[in-house]
Design an enzyme around this catalytic site. Sequence first.
Site, short mmCIF file in Angstrom:
data_model
loop_
_atom_site.label_atom_id
_atom_site.label_comp_id
_atom_site.label_asym_id
_atom_site.label_seq_id
_atom_site.Cartn_x
_atom_site.Cartn_y
_atom_site.Cartn_z
N HIS A 1 36.08 31.78 41.27
CA HIS A 1 35.41 33.07 41.09
C HIS A 1 33.94 32.83 40.78
O HIS A 1 33.61 31.94 40.00
CB HIS A 1 36.06 33.80 39.90
N ASP B 1 40.23 42.80 46.69
CA ASP B 1 40.17 42.57 45.24
C ASP B 1 40.34 43.90 44.52
O ASP B 1 39.51 44.81 44.67
CB ASP B 1 38.81 41.95 44.89
N LYS C 1 36.19 45.22 47.85
CA LYS C 1 36.77 45.80 46.64
C LYS C 1 37.64 47.00 47.01
O LYS C 1 37.24 47.84 47.83
CB LYS C 1 35.64 46.26 45.71
N GLU D 1 40.03 35.04 37.38
CA GLU D 1 38.72 35.27 36.76
C GLU D 1 38.83 35.83 35.35
O GLU D 1 37.91 35.71 34.56
CB GLU D 1 37.85 36.18 37.64
N GLU E 1 43.57 40.14 45.36
CA GLU E 1 43.11 39.50 44.11
C GLU E 1 43.31 40.45 42.93
O GLU E 1 43.06 41.65 43.05
CB GLU E 1 41.63 39.18 44.31
N ASP F 1 37.11 29.98 36.64
CA ASP F 1 35.84 30.63 36.28
C ASP F 1 35.13 29.71 35.29
O ASP F 1 35.70 29.31 34.28
CB ASP F 1 36.12 31.99 35.65
C1 LIG Z 1 32.58 43.04 37.56
C2 LIG Z 1 32.45 41.93 38.54
O1 LIG Z 1 31.42 42.16 39.46
C3 LIG Z 1 33.76 41.71 39.30
O2 LIG Z 1 33.98 42.79 40.18
C4 LIG Z 1 33.69 40.41 40.07
C5 LIG Z 1 34.92 40.08 40.82
O3 LIG Z 1 35.98 40.59 40.62
C6 LIG Z 1 34.82 39.02 41.84
O4 LIG Z 1 33.73 38.57 42.12
O5 LIG Z 1 35.87 38.65 42.33
MG MG Z 2 37.59 39.41 41.51
#
Ligand SMILES: C[C@H](O)[C@@H](O)CC(=O)C(=O)O
Ligand code: MG
Length: 441
Positions: free
Chosen positions: A355, A250, A222, A305, A276, A328
């Site tokens: 996702h 992401d 992330k 997603e 992402e 998704d």
């Molecule tokens: C809020 C979710 O956990 C999100 O962060 C999931 C996500 O973006 C992903 O798995 O890709």
């Molecule tokens: Mg994501």
Amino acid sequence: MVRGRITGLAVSDVRFPTSLGHHGSDAMHPDPDYSAAYVVIETDARDGLKGYGLTFTLGKGTEVVVCAVNALSIHVVNKDLEEIVSDFRGFYRQLTSDGQLRWIGPEKGAVHLATAAVLNAVWDLWAKQEGKPLWKLLVDMDPKQLLSCIDFRYITDALTEEEACEILQNGLLGKKEREEQMLKHGYPAYTTSCAWLGYPDQQLKQLCTEALKDGWTRFKVKVGANLPDDIRRCRLIREMIGPDKTLMLDANQRWEVKEAIEWVTKLAEFKPLWIEEPTSPDDILGHAAISKALAPLGIGVATGEQCHNRVIFKQLLQAKALSYLQIDSCRLGSVNENLSVLLMAKKFQIPVCPHAGGVGLCELVQHLIIFDYISVSGSLENRMCEYVDHLHEHFKYPAIIKKASYVPPQDAGYSTEMKEESARKYQFPQGEVWQKILSKP
Ligand SMILES: C[C@H](O)[C@@H](O)CC(=O)C(=O)O
Ligand SMILES: [Mg+2]
């Protein structure tokens, strides 16, 4: 043989306090409580089988989706299951085109999440009555029957029913071998659970070490809140996994278009496969601009997603706005709408990498992507399905990972059913887990 009249539809608000451990956190959702509007449908058939369905939420707002499910129930209760599945396209259209309810959609937002929860329950029940896991129910359907589940409204300029039929006909070739391959080796997965944004570096290192020991070769990190943090975390992971394993980023919609290009360019040295959700999920041309700018760096754009519906996916494909398409199972209108997106992705030759970051999403989406491989795409090139290692213990038929791949489920249904005790304990706010949390000063 499909049987029974639907006699009841119950929905509950089930929340898991994942925010306490920062699980699932990202640049836009720092404190998600992984939750679900959880639907159970019953019939008057003597088999005693029930259909379970869910849609994924982050805590607050689940009560809104619960309301929307109740509003949709008039279209479901008293219907014969046979009547539904013999004209599934018509039933999908009925749910999504109610002349009054569609005003609070259409096919987006809380009412569409509710549609997903309801239809997921219907598909679970259908698969259970047929005694097959959902992926196998789909794989065994002939092209005509599959097509009869899809609403092609608004996508015929990108994919006609005839073209979809041709794709499915072509998919018949080699289908048996691909099914055997799935049963033997499973569907390749990647992990996101090492590097949620709220995890401190120490935790990230420990989880990454464990994941490497478990054989994971693809990792998602992330990013998006703070550039120096991103550089440090990406460096840490890249050093741990080495140059040959795959890294994805992401940003969960954090940036403006220009900002996304500049930010990701600064992370290019870590050789990410994709960025992402760089910006708003509604900004199709913005995604196209980012894709174009990052292509020379070898970085693709992935999104999906939070794409409302098949129409947004259609435009993303038409605008060459993405290199990896992320379906998704709980945001689109269930299997029905996901089928149309899988077929469009095949036509536009864009790999689908689902996702699954949420509660129950791994359980459900594995069925769709296994079906996709066997009957639609026929390819594993550039493809993998997300896996997050959270909350599987609450499901009766949890997703199973072996050698970093999803093992195709064998139990009948859509793997949607939660353990009764979990659904009771985590019900919001009256379940015992929440009573304890909420009573703390
Ligand atoms: C809020 C979710 O956990 C999100 O962060 C999931 C996500 O973006 C992903 O798995 O890709
Ligand atoms: Mg994501």
